[in-house]
Design an enzyme around this catalytic site. Structure first.
Site, mmCIF file in Angstrom:
data_model
loop_
_atom_site.group_PDB
_atom_site.id
_atom_site.type_symbol
_atom_site.label_atom_id
_atom_site.label_comp_id
_atom_site.label_asym_id
_atom_site.label_seq_id
_atom_site.Cartn_x
_atom_site.Cartn_y
_atom_site.Cartn_z
ATOM 1 N N HIS A 136 0.827 -1.208 0.000
ATOM 2 C CA HIS A 136 0.000 0.000 0.000
ATOM 3 C C HIS A 136 0.857 1.253 0.000
ATOM 4 C CE1 HIS A 136 -3.301 -2.707 1.151
ATOM 5 N NE2 HIS A 136 -4.115 -1.731 0.795
ATOM 6 N N LYS A 140 -1.019 4.982 4.640
ATOM 7 C CA LYS A 140 -2.016 4.083 5.238
ATOM 8 C C LYS A 140 -1.776 3.956 6.743
ATOM 9 C CE LYS A 140 -4.172 -0.445 4.759
ATOM 10 N NZ LYS A 140 -5.487 0.142 5.131
HETATM 11 N N1 NDP Z 1 -12.947 -0.803 1.927
HETATM 12 C C1 NDP Z 1 -12.212 -0.291 0.949
HETATM 13 O O1 NDP Z 1 -12.312 -0.691 -0.229
HETATM 14 C C2 NDP Z 1 -11.237 0.784 1.259
HETATM 15 C C3 NDP Z 1 -11.051 1.138 2.541
HETATM 16 N N2 NDP Z 1 -10.167 2.110 2.860
HETATM 17 C C4 NDP Z 1 -10.099 2.466 4.262
HETATM 18 O O2 NDP Z 1 -10.760 3.694 4.443
HETATM 19 C C5 NDP Z 1 -10.185 4.399 5.534
HETATM 20 C C6 NDP Z 1 -9.800 5.798 5.074
HETATM 21 O O3 NDP Z 1 -8.738 5.680 4.143
HETATM 22 P P1 NDP Z 1 -8.161 6.984 3.420
HETATM 23 O O4 NDP Z 1 -9.254 7.722 2.760
HETATM 24 O O5 NDP Z 1 -7.002 6.536 2.629
HETATM 25 O O6 NDP Z 1 -7.647 7.804 4.686
HETATM 26 P P2 NDP Z 1 -7.483 9.405 4.838
HETATM 27 O O7 NDP Z 1 -6.559 9.590 5.978
HETATM 28 O O8 NDP Z 1 -7.169 10.010 3.521
HETATM 29 O O9 NDP Z 1 -8.934 9.881 5.238
HETATM 30 C C7 NDP Z 1 -9.517 9.596 6.474
HETATM 31 C C8 NDP Z 1 -10.469 10.712 6.824
HETATM 32 O O10 NDP Z 1 -11.027 10.393 8.073
HETATM 33 C C9 NDP Z 1 -10.845 11.469 8.962
HETATM 34 N N3 NDP Z 1 -10.554 11.007 10.350
HETATM 35 C C10 NDP Z 1 -9.413 10.497 10.817
HETATM 36 N N4 NDP Z 1 -9.504 10.231 12.119
HETATM 37 C C11 NDP Z 1 -10.760 10.568 12.465
HETATM 38 C C12 NDP Z 1 -11.449 10.537 13.672
HETATM 39 N N5 NDP Z 1 -10.882 10.081 14.797
HETATM 40 N N6 NDP Z 1 -12.731 10.973 13.667
HETATM 41 C C13 NDP Z 1 -13.315 11.413 12.541
HETATM 42 N N7 NDP Z 1 -12.692 11.490 11.356
HETATM 43 C C14 NDP Z 1 -11.422 11.064 11.327
HETATM 44 C C15 NDP Z 1 -9.655 12.240 8.462
HETATM 45 O O11 NDP Z 1 -9.781 13.572 8.915
HETATM 46 P P3 NDP Z 1 -8.592 14.654 8.784
HETATM 47 O O12 NDP Z 1 -8.694 15.101 7.354
HETATM 48 O O13 NDP Z 1 -8.975 15.688 9.772
HETATM 49 O O14 NDP Z 1 -7.329 13.931 9.120
HETATM 50 C C16 NDP Z 1 -9.761 12.067 6.959
HETATM 51 O O15 NDP Z 1 -10.581 13.051 6.363
HETATM 52 C C17 NDP Z 1 -9.009 3.552 6.001
HETATM 53 O O16 NDP Z 1 -9.411 2.757 7.092
HETATM 54 C C18 NDP Z 1 -8.710 2.676 4.811
HETATM 55 O O17 NDP Z 1 -8.123 1.465 5.164
HETATM 56 C C19 NDP Z 1 -9.427 2.741 1.924
HETATM 57 C C20 NDP Z 1 -9.546 2.400 0.609
HETATM 58 C C21 NDP Z 1 -10.469 1.373 0.165
HETATM 59 O O1 LIG Z 2 -5.989 2.214 3.153
HETATM 60 C C1 LIG Z 2 -6.162 1.835 1.978
HETATM 61 O O2 LIG Z 2 -5.709 2.443 1.011
HETATM 62 C C2 LIG Z 2 -6.957 0.624 1.751
HETATM 63 N N1 LIG Z 2 -7.536 0.061 2.779
HETATM 64 C C3 LIG Z 2 -8.351 -1.098 2.745
HETATM 65 C C4 LIG Z 2 -7.682 -2.206 3.533
HETATM 66 O O3 LIG Z 2 -7.134 -1.940 4.625
HETATM 67 O O4 LIG Z 2 -7.715 -3.347 3.074
HETATM 68 C C5 LIG Z 2 -8.753 -1.493 1.352
HETATM 69 C C6 LIG Z 2 -7.692 -1.282 0.321
HETATM 70 O O5 LIG Z 2 -6.678 -2.215 0.533
HETATM 71 C C7 LIG Z 2 -7.146 0.128 0.373
#
Ligand code: NDP
Ligand SMILES: O=C(O)C1=N[C@H](C(=O)O)C[C@H](O)C1
Length: 250
Positions: A136, A140
């Protein structure tokens, strides 16, 4: 045409959240009513009548968010990683109080990733050895990825169902971490590297052959069809659903 589904996105300015905001905005059958950031609090969901919330925040925040949604009768699509078996049991206990609410936890929204987990589950019983490498981007927050943890879990279950024993490994002397993390008996190795988005290899081995199942997300747009499908389906699936497999009929 039915009225569009009213959707709130949590973590709206994040990497995934901002893509989800765009996808919900662009789809004809969904309406973005709340784009919620960390400092906003969750009342934006209720104030704007969200029917479905999409959580794309952080493992530290996701459980509180789910609880709020269940208590307020809002269906939730959870993309945030970090929900293991104990956390899912907690969600089930909350849902017992509000059985009409749907919570859909998707370790990975990409169709190819969902298929690759299913392929790994099918392959598992035919191979003595298995290890997972997930790769990744370096921003992350968690390791191993939710996808790798889920893959390890389904592979381990398939091995147990087939009566396979432990994966062979005679290592008795190792540097800490050299053999990766042990997730239900399956070794998982996490790579973090600039230039990557989200990638995974499941390596299987038996006498004289190996099988590698690899999936690559090169762009977060790969997750959006799964996000939209989940939003459309979650209301019709009360209780807890883990993974998109059931929605895809695989
Ligand atoms: N299921 C799937 O297919 C996928 C899942 N994911 C998952 O999604 C999640 C987000 O990933 P990603 O977008 O890359 O992460 P980012 O860090 O880019 O975004 C996370 C967002 O959540 C906010 N945040 C962080 N901590 C808190 C908190 N305690 N309370 C409220 N809001 C909070 C952040 O706010 P701030 O801007 O203020 O830091 C930010 O805007 C991860 O867990 C990742 O693993 C990611 C890709 C695909
Ligand atoms: O944080 C990410 O980017 C992603 N998070 C998810 C995970 O933890 O599996 C899904 C994907 O891999 C991207």
């Amino acid at each position: 045409m039915n009225s569009p589904i009213k959707v709130g996105v949590l973590g709206a300015r994040g990497r995934m959240g901002s893509e989800a905001v765009r996808a919900v905005d662009e789809a004809r059958d969904t309406e973005l009513v709340a784009a919620i950031n960390r400092e906003d609090g969750l009342t934006g969901l209720t104030d704007h009548g969200a029917q479905v919330a999409v959580d794309l925040t952080h493992p530290d925040a996701v459980l509180d968010n789910i609880r709020f949604c269940i208590e307020h009768g809002i269906h939730v699509v959870v993309g945030t990683s970090g929900l293991g078996t104990p956390e899912l049991e907690t969600v089930r206990s909350w849902l017992a109080e509000r059985p009409e609410v749907g919570v859909l936890v998707a370790p990975n929204f990409a169709i190819g990733a969902v298929l690759s987990m299913r392929f790994a589950e099918l392959a598992a019983k035919f191979f003595e050895s298995v290890e997972i490498i997930e790769l990744h981007h370096p921003k992350k927050a968690d390791a191993p990825s939710g996808t790798a943890a889920r893959t390890a879990q389904v592979v381990a279950q398939a091995r147990a169902d087939a009566g396979l024993g432990a994966v062979p490994d005679a290592t008795t002397k190792e540097l800490d971490g050299a053999r990766g993390a042990d997730v239900e008996g399956v070794r998982v190795h996490s790579v973090r590297m600039t230039g990557l988005v989200a990638h995974q290899e499941v390596l299987f081995g038996t006498e004289g052959e190996t099988l590698t199942i690899r999936h690559d997300s090169y762009d977060r747009r790969s997750f959006m069809p799964g996000v939209l499908l989940s939003i459309r389906e979650v209301g019709a699936r009360p209780g807890l659903t883990v993974g998109l497999e059931a929605l895809l009929g695989i």
